[in-house]
Design a protein around this motif. Sequence first.
Motif, PDB file in Angstrom:
ATOM      1  N   LYS A 163       9.650 -15.015   4.242  1.00 45.79           N
ATOM      2  CA  LYS A 163       9.658 -15.099   5.669  1.00 45.79           C
ATOM      3  C   LYS A 163      10.961 -14.485   6.305  1.00 45.79           C
ATOM      4  CE  LYS A 163       9.248 -18.343   9.879  1.00 45.79           C
ATOM      5  NZ  LYS A 163       9.046 -19.691  10.138  1.00 45.79           N
ATOM      6  N   MET A 164      10.733 -13.738   7.305  1.00 42.53           N
ATOM      7  CA  MET A 164      11.621 -13.158   8.205  1.00 42.53           C
ATOM      8  C   MET A 164      11.735 -13.775   9.442  1.00 42.53           C
ATOM      9  SD  MET A 164      13.740 -11.060   6.054  1.00 42.53           S
ATOM     10  CE  MET A 164      14.792 -10.234   7.510  1.00 42.53           C
ATOM     11  N   ILE A 165      12.954 -13.926  10.092  1.00 47.21           N
ATOM     12  CA  ILE A 165      13.342 -14.336  11.271  1.00 47.21           C
ATOM     13  C   ILE A 165      14.178 -13.198  11.800  1.00 47.21           C
ATOM     14  CG2 ILE A 165      13.967 -16.123  12.921  1.00 47.21           C
ATOM     15  CD1 ILE A 165      13.649 -18.332  11.273  1.00 47.21           C
ATOM     16  N   SER A 166      13.585 -12.508  12.719  1.00 47.52           N
ATOM     17  CA  SER A 166      14.504 -10.871  12.892  1.00 47.52           C
ATOM     18  C   SER A 166      14.114 -10.751  14.415  1.00 47.52           C
ATOM     19  CB  SER A 166      14.350  -9.940  12.135  1.00 47.52           C
ATOM     20  OG  SER A 166      14.618 -10.164  10.647  1.00 47.52           O
ATOM     21  N   SER A 167      14.967  -9.713  14.804  1.00 52.05           N
ATOM     22  CA  SER A 167      14.474  -9.214  16.186  1.00 52.05           C
ATOM     23  C   SER A 167      13.747  -7.745  16.004  1.00 52.05           C
ATOM     24  CB  SER A 167      15.628  -9.148  17.061  1.00 52.05           C
ATOM     25  OG  SER A 167      16.478  -7.726  16.774  1.00 52.05           O
ATOM     26  N   TYR A 168      13.913  -7.125  14.858  1.00 46.79           N
ATOM     27  CA  TYR A 168      13.249  -5.716  14.777  1.00 46.79           C
ATOM     28  C   TYR A 168      13.239  -5.561  13.109  1.00 46.79           C
ATOM     29  CZ  TYR A 168      13.967  -0.789  16.106  1.00 46.79           C
ATOM     30  OH  TYR A 168      13.921   0.577  16.518  1.00 46.79           O
ATOM     31  N   ILE A 169      12.234  -4.789  13.122  1.00 44.50           N
ATOM     32  CA  ILE A 169      12.037  -4.103  11.756  1.00 44.50           C
ATOM     33  C   ILE A 169      12.605  -2.705  11.539  1.00 44.50           C
ATOM     34  CG2 ILE A 169      10.126  -3.165  10.181  1.00 44.50           C
ATOM     35  CD1 ILE A 169       7.976  -5.288  11.504  1.00 44.50           C
ATOM     36  N   GLY A 170      12.669  -1.783  12.800  1.00 45.42           N
ATOM     37  CA  GLY A 170      13.235  -0.614  12.584  1.00 45.42           C
ATOM     38  C   GLY A 170      12.704   0.228  11.665  1.00 45.42           C
ATOM     39  N   GLY A 171      13.474   1.100  11.028  1.00 48.81           N
ATOM     40  CA  GLY A 171      12.888   2.069  10.175  1.00 48.81           C
ATOM     41  C   GLY A 171      12.817   1.680   8.862  1.00 48.81           C
ATOM     42  N   ASN A 172      12.708   0.423   8.523  1.00 49.50           N
ATOM     43  CA  ASN A 172      12.435  -0.339   7.190  1.00 49.50           C
ATOM     44  C   ASN A 172      11.135  -0.143   6.860  1.00 49.50           C
ATOM     45  OD1 ASN A 172      12.453  -1.708   4.891  1.00 49.50           O
ATOM     46  ND2 ASN A 172      14.273  -2.874   5.513  1.00 49.50           N
ATOM     47  N   ARG A 173      10.639   0.892   6.117  1.00 48.47           N
ATOM     48  CA  ARG A 173       9.149   0.954   5.799  1.00 48.47           C
ATOM     49  C   ARG A 173       8.664  -0.269   4.889  1.00 48.47           C
ATOM     50  NH1 ARG A 173       8.927   7.531   4.626  1.00 48.47           N
ATOM     51  NH2 ARG A 173       9.476   8.276   7.078  1.00 48.47           N
ATOM     52  N   THR A 174       9.571  -0.626   3.951  1.00 42.04           N
ATOM     53  CA  THR A 174       9.173  -1.798   3.269  1.00 42.04           C
ATOM     54  C   THR A 174       8.885  -2.810   3.892  1.00 42.04           C
ATOM     55  OG1 THR A 174      10.600  -1.019   1.342  1.00 42.04           O
ATOM     56  CG2 THR A 174      10.082  -3.336   1.140  1.00 42.04           C
ATOM     57  N   PHE A 175       9.798  -3.455   4.818  1.00 44.10           N
ATOM     58  CA  PHE A 175       9.800  -4.463   5.580  1.00 44.10           C
ATOM     59  C   PHE A 175       8.248  -4.352   6.491  1.00 44.10           C
ATOM     60  CE2 PHE A 175      12.407  -7.001   9.144  1.00 44.10           C
ATOM     61  CZ  PHE A 175      11.265  -8.137   9.152  1.00 44.10           C
ATOM     62  N   GLU A 176       8.035  -3.266   7.034  1.00 46.17           N
ATOM     63  CA  GLU A 176       6.876  -2.946   7.798  1.00 46.17           C
ATOM     64  C   GLU A 176       5.590  -3.162   7.074  1.00 46.17           C
ATOM     65  OE1 GLU A 176       5.303   0.274  11.337  1.00 46.17           O
ATOM     66  OE2 GLU A 176       6.587   0.528   9.724  1.00 46.17           O
ATOM     67  N   LYS A 177       5.677  -2.449   5.964  1.00 47.54           N
ATOM     68  CA  LYS A 177       4.521  -2.326   4.975  1.00 47.54           C
ATOM     69  C   LYS A 177       4.380  -3.755   4.530  1.00 47.54           C
ATOM     70  CE  LYS A 177       2.903  -0.448   0.663  1.00 47.54           C
ATOM     71  NZ  LYS A 177       3.206   0.386  -0.523  1.00 47.54           N
ATOM     72  N   LEU A 178       5.015  -4.731   4.097  1.00 42.99           N
ATOM     73  CA  LEU A 178       4.950  -6.078   3.821  1.00 42.99           C
ATOM     74  C   LEU A 178       4.392  -7.030   4.966  1.00 42.99           C
ATOM     75  CD1 LEU A 178       7.903  -6.505   1.383  1.00 42.99           C
ATOM     76  CD2 LEU A 178       5.403  -6.099   0.718  1.00 42.99           C
ATOM     77  N   TYR A 179       4.813  -6.780   6.119  1.00 41.47           N
ATOM     78  CA  TYR A 179       4.468  -7.416   7.176  1.00 41.47           C
ATOM     79  C   TYR A 179       2.983  -7.200   7.555  1.00 41.47           C
ATOM     80  CZ  TYR A 179       4.479  -8.879  12.127  1.00 41.47           C
ATOM     81  OH  TYR A 179       3.849  -9.274  13.281  1.00 41.47           O
ATOM     82  N   LEU A 180       2.826  -5.749   7.815  1.00 42.88           N
ATOM     83  CA  LEU A 180       1.467  -5.286   7.953  1.00 42.88           C
ATOM     84  C   LEU A 180       0.251  -5.501   6.895  1.00 42.88           C
ATOM     85  CD1 LEU A 180       2.282  -2.174  10.137  1.00 42.88           C
ATOM     86  CD2 LEU A 180       1.545  -4.302  10.809  1.00 42.88           C
ATOM     87  N   LYS A 181       0.689  -5.886   5.787  1.00 47.09           N
ATOM     88  CA  LYS A 181      -0.209  -6.202   4.545  1.00 47.09           C
ATOM     89  C   LYS A 181      -0.588  -7.701   4.442  1.00 47.09           C
ATOM     90  CE  LYS A 181      -0.388  -3.788   0.801  1.00 47.09           C
ATOM     91  NZ  LYS A 181      -0.142  -3.361  -0.546  1.00 47.09           N
ATOM     92  N   GLY A 182       0.168  -8.150   5.305  1.00 45.19           N
ATOM     93  CA  GLY A 182       0.118  -9.852   5.289  1.00 45.19           C
ATOM     94  C   GLY A 182       0.757 -10.565   3.918  1.00 45.19           C
TER      95      GLY A 182
END
Length: 508
Positions: A98-117
């Motif tokens: 789990k992440m507690i953050s304000s911004y995913i930004g350009g981190n594709r790994t972060f975005e991919k893991l989040y959007l894949k559940g």
Amino acid sequence: MLSRFNKIQIKQLPCFIRFYSIASPKTKVVQTTDEALEGVGSNITLLSGGFGLSGVPDTIINAMVNNPNINNVTAVSNNAGLDGRGLSQLLVTGQITKMISSYIGGNRTFEKLYLKGEIDLELTPQGNLAERVRAGSAGIPAFYSPTGVGTWLEEGKLPVRYDSSGEKVLKSSEPREVREFNGKKYLLEPAIFGDVAVIKAFKVDTLGNCWFRGAARNFNSVMGRNAKLTIVEAENIVEPGEIQPEDVHLPSIYVDRVIQSTTPKEIEIFTFSEEESTLDSSLENPKSDSELKRAKIVRRAAQEFKDGSFANLGIGMPTLAPNYLPSNISVTLQSENGILGLGPYPKRGQEDADLINAGKETVTLAPGASLFGSEESFGMIRSGKIDLTILGGLQVAANGDLANWGLPGRVKGMGGAMDLVSNPQNTRVVVVMEHVDKKGRPKILDSCVFPLTGQKCVSRIITDLAVFDIIDEKLILIEIDPSSSIEEVRAKTAAKFEISPNLKQIEI
């Protein structure tokens, strides 16, 4: 014969000597990362300092990667760095759940893991994030904040976890309690309490006193104050007394372990001054229709500054506006990662990893600049000390609602935008954007379709076709581009507007 006074002095002398003969405090310096991480286990809340790549404790984080004792981590950080660096590595290994953050930004790994559940993400406005950590460090369980009123944050609609397709939201954020003070609404924000904090400082003495350089203080100072166990990665370890008491940004009472940093500092975005770069060539000599629109908007936005004012500029077009300030106008620029008094971009070769702006670009400091942590920066912002903020926009409603941080299926995080518009009574909010999107759809609407950044917060809209003021929730056309017409503006604006009796052409 000794006087009574002298006898008392002699009797007290041994105590006096014993009091000042106390042994020096034991050093907090450890030699290995294994020592630094001793006792750090799984199921922890981990606070990590840094902003982008600035001030990130990479030496400690690198040592946590694939550590079998550290799993099921809830990580608290403004973002997770970039792919392959910083906390992103612990996302890849599955150690962070789990992440507690304000911004995913350009981190594709972060975005991919989040959007894949595959991970939970608790999106938190950047200023609220800093204040939640600060409150926890001060033993305050919760506080009321004006940030996010009337948005998904209040309503509990921020997606926390998606299904594997990224289409269905399995878990959403908790709705916030709302309370009114002096006629204004505020949201109840829970404090964050950390188990372990990993931070980075430029100079640390063996007792644990820390000094942060440039804008690298960001979240480091407030994170370091919060946790049960604080580990500091030091670029330079010095003896007690080598940091002047008034230069201690984080006192030793908060620090448990100190380790030497062995990783190089990195810069995310190299940006250089105009004579060293072609960054602004599209504004000086626009060749395409898109460049022409951008040039018009930026030059018109430069007219919004008032002499002697304090301003905060969003990422993108807003940051370019100061290049066109009239010579008789002096403005102090604030960057929410902890700078008041931004200077121009550096010349090539003079860039400094400890001096970046909110867009992660290299910057310099103007004479008279000051530096501070993110928690103080957003205190300035929420309290209305900033006179003007210029932001980009995805959509603006006729009543002044703003949407500029998320699209359906593309939630990147709000960063500091919600905080920047949280006090429109004191901070004037100007939005710059193209009049229509890439598909020709209007961006000025009766009501926003995209998730809101703030309610009734925008004072002025500047586009490539027109300038609108929003007064008493009414949209008023006050300026029009010489190459446009009222008919074109009406056709490309999906909201009713009035025409000022003093309508004039845009002059740039």
